[in-house]
Design a protein around this motif. Structure first.
Motif, mmCIF file in Angstrom:
data_model
loop_
_atom_site.group_PDB
_atom_site.id
_atom_site.type_symbol
_atom_site.label_atom_id
_atom_site.label_comp_id
_atom_site.label_asym_id
_atom_site.label_seq_id
_atom_site.Cartn_x
_atom_site.Cartn_y
_atom_site.Cartn_z
ATOM 1 N N ILE A 74 -3.645 10.488 4.570
ATOM 2 C CA ILE A 74 -2.290 10.977 4.859
ATOM 3 C C ILE A 74 -2.204 11.197 6.361
ATOM 4 N N GLN A 75 -1.798 10.162 7.070
ATOM 5 C CA GLN A 75 -1.813 10.159 8.525
ATOM 6 C C GLN A 75 -0.454 10.466 9.137
ATOM 7 N N PHE A 76 0.494 10.897 8.309
ATOM 8 C CA PHE A 76 1.814 11.253 8.827
ATOM 9 C C PHE A 76 2.021 12.759 8.675
ATOM 10 N N GLY A 77 3.083 13.265 9.287
ATOM 11 C CA GLY A 77 3.393 14.678 9.153
ATOM 12 C C GLY A 77 2.599 15.540 10.118
ATOM 13 N N PRO A 182 11.682 15.813 10.637
ATOM 14 C CA PRO A 182 11.735 14.850 11.742
ATOM 15 C C PRO A 182 10.982 13.571 11.403
ATOM 16 N N SER A 183 11.540 12.458 11.768
ATOM 17 C CA SER A 183 10.985 11.111 11.569
ATOM 18 C C SER A 183 11.197 10.570 10.155
ATOM 19 N N TYR A 184 11.458 11.439 9.183
ATOM 20 C CA TYR A 184 11.637 10.993 7.803
ATOM 21 C C TYR A 184 12.874 11.662 7.224
ATOM 22 N N ALA A 193 6.600 5.681 4.480
ATOM 23 C CA ALA A 193 5.447 6.449 4.951
ATOM 24 C C ALA A 193 4.335 6.456 3.914
ATOM 25 N N LEU A 194 4.680 6.639 2.653
ATOM 26 C CA LEU A 194 3.670 6.643 1.596
ATOM 27 C C LEU A 194 3.024 5.268 1.454
ATOM 28 N N TYR A 195 3.854 4.231 1.483
ATOM 29 C CA TYR A 195 3.300 2.880 1.381
ATOM 30 C C TYR A 195 2.391 2.568 2.569
#
Length: 325
Positions: A74-77, A182-184, A193-195
């Motif tokens: 999980i490289q986002f957030g 933000p961003s999503y 993002a999940l994909y």
């Protein structure tokens, strides 16, 4: 880790006919994994504060590192906005920056070893699990400095994991599920993002965790395997595959086919059949073949993910997601 993910060219081609279950991905996959990471990292810091000997710290190190690998895809957030991933897991390290940073910190007798706030400013190569691994598996002449640095790293990991978990639990998770962060800010962006988390982590597994030590038949590189000093290279592959399989089942249940499920199971079975914790077998022709078969099994998963999930969601991933052979 983020620096070495292959870039994806992602675009929405059509109206999305099926939706990834973003809410379920947050509540059943992401939040529990960050909570476990925070729990295990806190335990690591607690152990180090009381007894920073190798014998006492190794079990807590193992549990905390397992928990990080299980959520590191999980490289986002928060992990992205805080820049935490490289600090927690500075690898690959072709220039041995970790070893140099450790040596420099211990030689300078710096107050950063005992001041958590000051330690946040040291080189990221010395802050996370790879640095702690070296201090738990290699001999260092200055035992007091080694102990201080082990404690400093454990404290940093504990604080970082707590911050990331706090961000997700206190509002970011709910906001991401509702596409209100933000961003999503659209459902399409959260699905993407999940994909991307799934496909780029598979690429990282194929190209880095397996590809780096494999090298070529004539030039294998067993010393390039991740976490080889503590015999965790294969463990990381299994944890990574298990986490990605779970993300697929939770977030993309409506578009996951039996073929993709079988492909994941095949890759996991190939990894479980290896008796090679540090992937040293890349230099042995007989053992190398089994590791190459595992890499091809991961490639099969990559291709099915790109074809079936991206296709069903109306997302196109650039060829780089599958490049690397």
């Amino acid at each position: 880790m983020t620096r070495f993910f292959l870039a994806l060219t992602v675009g929405v081609l059509t109206a999305l006919p099926l939706a990834a279950d973003t809410g379920k991905a947050v509540t059943e996959h992401i939040l529990p994994r960050y909570a476990d990471f925070a729990k295990q990292a806190r335990a690591l810091a607690d152990v180090a504060s009381k007894d920073c000997t190798v014998t006492e710290m190794l079990p807590a190190y193992t549990a905390a590192y397992d928990a990080w690998i299980a959520v590191s895809h999980i490289q986002f957030g928060p992990v992205e906005s805080r820049g935490s991933a490289p600090a927690l897991s500075y690898w690959p390290d072709p220039k041995n920056r970790t070893g140099k940073a450790i040596a420099r910190l211990m030689a300078e007798d710096t107050s950063a070893l005992t001041d958590p706030e000051e330690f946040k400013e040291v080189s990221i190569a010395a802050q996370g699990f790879p640095a702690l691994e070296r201090l738990l598996t290699e001999d260092h002449p200055d035992q007091d400095a080694s102990c201080d640095l082990r404690r400093a790293i454990a404290t940093f990991i504990g604080q970082t994991a707590g911050d990331l978990n706090g961000d997700w639990q206190s509002g970011y998770g709910a906001g991401f599920a509702q596409a209100e962060v933000p961003s999503y800010q659209t459902p399409e962006e959260t699905r993407r993002a999940l994909y991307t988390a799934l496909s780029t982590s598979l690429a990282y597994l194929h190209d880095q965790r397996l590809g780096r030590p494999l090298g070529s038949f004539d030039k294998p590189y067993p010393t390039r395997a991740e976490a080889r000093r503590s015999g965790r290279s294969l463990r990381h592959i299994l944890l990574n595959l298990g986490a990605l399989q779970d993300l697929t089942q939770v977030a993309f249940a409506d578009v996951t086919t039996p073929a993709l499920s079988s492909s994941f199971q095949e890759a996991i079975a190939r990894a479980e059949a290896l008796d090679d914790p540090s992937l040293a077998g890349v230099a042995d022709p007989a053992k190398r073949f089994k590791i190459e078969v595992l890499q091809r099994a991961v490639r099969d998963v990559q291709e099915l993910v790109a074809k079936q999930i991206a296709g069903a969601l109306g997302i196109a991933a650039g060829f780089n997601a599958l490049d690397g052979d």
